[in-house]
Design a protein around this motif. Structure first.
Motif, PDB file in Angstrom:
ATOM      1  N   THR A 247       0.821  -1.389   0.051  1.00 20.32           N
ATOM      2  CA  THR A 247       0.222   0.109  -0.107  1.00 20.32           C
ATOM      3  C   THR A 247       0.817   1.252  -0.033  1.00 20.32           C
ATOM      4  O   THR A 247       0.478   2.245  -0.805  1.00 20.32           O
ATOM      5  CB  THR A 247      -0.816   0.062   1.008  1.00 20.32           C
ATOM      6  OG1 THR A 247      -1.858  -1.334   1.198  1.00 20.32           O
ATOM      7  CG2 THR A 247      -1.804   1.164   1.303  1.00 20.32           C
ATOM      8  N   ASN A 249       4.187   1.425  -1.120  1.00 15.59           N
ATOM      9  CA  ASN A 249       5.193   1.030  -2.128  1.00 15.59           C
ATOM     10  C   ASN A 249       6.538   0.720  -1.576  1.00 15.59           C
ATOM     11  O   ASN A 249       7.496   1.096  -1.891  1.00 15.59           O
ATOM     12  CB  ASN A 249       5.189   2.312  -2.938  1.00 15.59           C
ATOM     13  CG  ASN A 249       4.184   2.528  -3.810  1.00 15.59           C
ATOM     14  OD1 ASN A 249       3.322   1.756  -4.447  1.00 15.59           O
ATOM     15  ND2 ASN A 249       3.588   3.968  -3.908  1.00 15.59           N
ATOM     16  N   GLN A 283      -2.124  -7.534   1.478  1.00 16.79           N
ATOM     17  CA  GLN A 283      -2.808  -7.078   0.444  1.00 16.79           C
ATOM     18  C   GLN A 283      -2.578  -5.671   0.213  1.00 16.79           C
ATOM     19  O   GLN A 283      -2.058  -4.934   1.310  1.00 16.79           O
ATOM     20  CB  GLN A 283      -4.283  -7.323   0.345  1.00 16.79           C
ATOM     21  CG  GLN A 283      -5.070  -6.634   1.733  1.00 16.79           C
ATOM     22  CD  GLN A 283      -6.278  -7.151   1.798  1.00 16.79           C
ATOM     23  OE1 GLN A 283      -6.884  -8.125   2.544  1.00 16.79           O
ATOM     24  NE2 GLN A 283      -7.216  -6.456   0.838  1.00 16.79           N
ATOM     25  N   LYS A 284      -2.866  -5.068  -1.060  1.00 21.17           N
ATOM     26  CA  LYS A 284      -2.604  -3.748  -1.398  1.00 21.17           C
ATOM     27  C   LYS A 284      -4.026  -2.990  -1.207  1.00 21.17           C
ATOM     28  O   LYS A 284      -5.011  -3.465  -1.787  1.00 21.17           O
ATOM     29  CB  LYS A 284      -2.196  -3.317  -2.613  1.00 21.17           C
ATOM     30  CG  LYS A 284      -1.756  -1.779  -3.055  1.00 21.17           C
ATOM     31  CD  LYS A 284      -1.086  -1.749  -4.221  1.00 21.17           C
ATOM     32  CE  LYS A 284      -0.863  -0.245  -4.473  1.00 21.17           C
ATOM     33  NZ  LYS A 284      -0.032  -0.178  -5.824  1.00 21.17           N
ATOM     34  N   PHE A 285      -4.000  -1.957  -0.382  1.00 19.86           N
ATOM     35  CA  PHE A 285      -5.256  -1.342  -0.200  1.00 19.86           C
ATOM     36  C   PHE A 285      -5.286   0.069  -1.115  1.00 19.86           C
ATOM     37  O   PHE A 285      -4.262   0.644  -1.243  1.00 19.86           O
ATOM     38  CB  PHE A 285      -5.493  -0.797   1.232  1.00 19.86           C
ATOM     39  CG  PHE A 285      -5.554  -2.143   2.218  1.00 19.86           C
ATOM     40  CD1 PHE A 285      -6.922  -2.816   2.077  1.00 19.86           C
ATOM     41  CD2 PHE A 285      -4.549  -2.707   2.781  1.00 19.86           C
ATOM     42  CE1 PHE A 285      -7.053  -3.882   2.906  1.00 19.86           C
ATOM     43  CE2 PHE A 285      -4.815  -3.666   3.673  1.00 19.86           C
ATOM     44  CZ  PHE A 285      -5.896  -4.387   3.921  1.00 19.86           C
ATOM     45  N   ASP A 286      -6.704   0.676  -1.223  1.00 20.37           N
ATOM     46  CA  ASP A 286      -6.781   1.832  -2.177  1.00 20.37           C
ATOM     47  C   ASP A 286      -6.000   3.129  -1.770  1.00 20.37           C
ATOM     48  O   ASP A 286      -5.784   3.863  -2.460  1.00 20.37           O
ATOM     49  CB  ASP A 286      -8.283   1.999  -2.635  1.00 20.37           C
ATOM     50  CG  ASP A 286      -8.551   0.769  -3.389  1.00 20.37           C
ATOM     51  OD1 ASP A 286      -7.809   0.329  -4.262  1.00 20.37           O
ATOM     52  OD2 ASP A 286      -9.838   0.611  -3.483  1.00 20.37           O
ATOM     53  N   GLY A 287      -6.046   3.273  -0.348  1.00 21.46           N
ATOM     54  CA  GLY A 287      -5.478   4.306   0.431  1.00 21.46           C
ATOM     55  C   GLY A 287      -5.408   4.337   1.649  1.00 21.46           C
ATOM     56  O   GLY A 287      -5.475   3.029   2.381  1.00 21.46           O
ATOM     57  N   GLN A 290      -8.269   3.207   4.085  1.00 27.53           N
ATOM     58  CA  GLN A 290      -8.792   1.720   4.220  1.00 27.53           C
ATOM     59  C   GLN A 290      -7.651   0.866   4.818  1.00 27.53           C
ATOM     60  O   GLN A 290      -8.251  -0.175   5.388  1.00 27.53           O
ATOM     61  CB  GLN A 290      -9.042   1.133   2.876  1.00 27.53           C
ATOM     62  CG  GLN A 290      -9.463  -0.117   2.179  1.00 27.53           C
ATOM     63  CD  GLN A 290      -9.812  -0.305   0.886  1.00 27.53           C
ATOM     64  OE1 GLN A 290      -9.109   0.483  -0.039  1.00 27.53           O
ATOM     65  NE2 GLN A 290     -10.004  -1.698   0.592  1.00 27.53           N
ATOM     66  N   GLN A 294      -8.400  -1.624   8.071  1.00 23.55           N
ATOM     67  CA  GLN A 294      -7.985  -3.025   8.245  1.00 23.55           C
ATOM     68  C   GLN A 294      -7.132  -3.346   9.380  1.00 23.55           C
ATOM     69  O   GLN A 294      -7.164  -4.438  10.092  1.00 23.55           O
ATOM     70  CB  GLN A 294      -7.493  -3.349   6.890  1.00 23.55           C
ATOM     71  CG  GLN A 294      -7.102  -4.539   6.576  1.00 23.55           C
ATOM     72  CD  GLN A 294      -8.291  -5.570   6.999  1.00 23.55           C
ATOM     73  OE1 GLN A 294      -9.323  -5.518   6.026  1.00 23.55           O
ATOM     74  NE2 GLN A 294      -8.202  -6.576   7.743  1.00 23.55           N
TER      75      GLN A 294
END
Length: 310
Positions: A247, A249, A283-287, A290, A294
């Motif tokens: 998320t 990078n 996992q990768k989140f949108d921002g 979010q 989590q």
């Protein structure tokens, strides 16, 4: 226990021993059976024990980024060997020079001139030397010629299957921590020193202790309920993420652990993170919002897990 780094640091006092050699990744029950075999013979002969290991491990030298995951970092491995009552650990740097050593050079430089081995415990599938001509039979012949004994390591079996680092690695990748404990003889831990990070988790309301993995490729990836120790003493329970932090990078693997209800400065301290239960994949989140939600869901899931154990 004495740690000796490299053949060039061997002295006359290190000559005459009962020795074994290998990666000893994980120091699992199969390794412990070998160490017990070495120690028993050392007591019988009145000699010290010496364990020869490599850093990096040979496959890490040859395979680079394609190397399999590793169960224990160097420092952890040394501490585990010390806990087993080993007298000396000789760490050989696996580099181009060592790669070029012939099988006969291995016997002469390490076993005879370096250690003056009196009893050598090794697997019958052990191969050595740049020419790959070195094997168990070659060692047996050398032992007969130069006056040292060579014997097989003792195989340790759990559930009708040999205990090996490869098997432990596979079991951990499947997040089967109960079976891993039966193979290791202890709960699986990853240890390291807490480093300064981006303090992003603190800004999100859940501060974490960050342990950089450096070259260490762990067999675990994801979010876990964990128990954390400092100086072998319980520090607390928490939730841990181990991975690349997609998320934000991230470019290097990091172990981040959030301790429930803990306040204090842990920078520079050596922590051991014991893995209890797998919660979810990384996992990768949108921002960041979010991600923040989590993180608190993960904290709640870990707290629920520990509450069920009471």
């Amino acid at each position: 226990m004495e740690l000796i780094r490299g053949l060039h640091n061997l002295r006359e006092k290190h000559r005459g021993c009962v020795a074994t050699i290998g990666n000893f990744d994980g120091v699992h029950l199969g390794h412990i059976r070998v160490l017990e075999q070495v120690k028993a013979k050392a007591i019988e002969l009145g000699l010290p024990t010496t364990v020869v290991i490599f850093e990096p491990q040979p496959r890490e030298f040859f395979d680079g980024e394609n190397v399999p995951s590793r169960l224990t970092r160097f420092g952890e491995k040394v501490r585990l060997l010390e806990a087993q009552g080993v007298d000396r650990v000789l760490c050989l740097t696996f580099n181009a020079q060592l790669q070029k050593m012939t099988a006969s050079g291995f016997i002469e430089n390490l076993l005879l001139e370096g250690l003056d081995v009196k009893h050598f415990v090794v697997g019958d599938d052990f191969r050595f030397g740049c020419d790959r001509l070195g094997d168990y039979q070659m060692l047996k012949s050398a032992g007969q010629q130069y006056g040292f004994k060579v014997v097989n390591t003792q195989t340790f079996v759990v559930d009708a299957e040999r205990v090996s680092s490869t098997r432990v690695r596979r079991v951990l990748e499947e997040n089967d921590f109960e079976l891993a404990e039966r193979l290791l003889g202890r709960r699986y831990r990853i240890a390291g020193r807490v480093m300064h990070g981006q303090q992003l988790a603190r800004q999100l309301g859940a501060p974490t202790a960050n342990i950089r993995m450096h070259r260490f490729a762990a067999p675990l990836r994801g979010v876990y309920a964990v128990t954390v120790y400092r100086d072998q003493k319980l520090l607390g329970q928490g939730v841990c993420n181990i991975g690349m932090r997609p998320t934000v990078n991230g470019t290097q693997p990091v172990l981040e652990v959030h301790l429930f209800e803990y306040q204090g400065d842990l920078y520079g301290q050596l922590l051991s993170v014991e893995f209890e239960s797998f919660l979810r994949k990384e996992q990768k989140f949108d921002g960041l919002e979010q991600l923040r939600k989590q993180i608190f869901n993960d904290i709640e899931a870990a707290q629920t897990y520990f509450a069920q154990l009471k």
